[in-house]
Design a protein around this motif. Structure first.
Motif: not given
Length: 156
Positions: A20-23, A28-32, A37-42
């Protein structure tokens, strides 16, 4: 007022907290071109793999406050430098909950990572951090970590 906490090895009951804490890795702002959503999934996938595949070359530690509330975690493991073949300690994940911010917990976890690395006989401890995560970059710089390799990306 100083917060009292303990850093201990992960137990099975901690797995849900860690996943849960992995969220927090996405706050922070990723490159465009990176899809949040894909970053969260990863990040969830990485956390699940870490808690399920903890082996002799890695350890997960959690921070537990005196009230039993979990405040953060660290995943540290063995890696080998591609260029030199030198075995190093690697911080795969370090994160503190919102409730744990500003209480010295991240510093405590970094000390734990350094202790772990030394106990394994490794002379270096490495980690990766996204350049746009300025808060983390500043923190690691404060602790005397240095930038070594910078990944450059151009969206086409």
């Amino acid at each position: 007022m100083k917060t009292t906490y303990a850093i201990r090895s992960m137990e099975d009951r901690d797995k849900e907290f860690i996943i849960g804490l992995s969220s927090r890795f996405n706050e922070f702002e990723f490159m465009g071109w990176r899809e949040p959503a894909k970053m969260q999934e990863s990040q969830v996938k990485i956390a699940k793999e870490a808690v399920e595949n903890n082996d002799a070359d890695s350890d997960i530690y959690v921070v537990e406050g005196e009230d039993g509330i979990l405040l953060g975690y660290l995943h540290v493991c063995k890696t080998t430098d591609y260029f030199t073949g030198v075995v190093q300690g690697y911080i795969s994940a370090i994160v503190v909950s919102k409730e744990g911010e500003g209480k010295g917990i991240a510093k405590g976890l970094m000390r734990k990572a350094e202790e772990w690395t030394k106990s394994k006989g490794y002379k270096q401890l490495v980690l990766n951090v996204f350049a746009n995560n300025q808060r983390a970059v500043d923190f690691y710089t404060y602790l005397n970590y240095e930038k070594e390799i910078v990944k450059m990306v151009k969206e086409l």
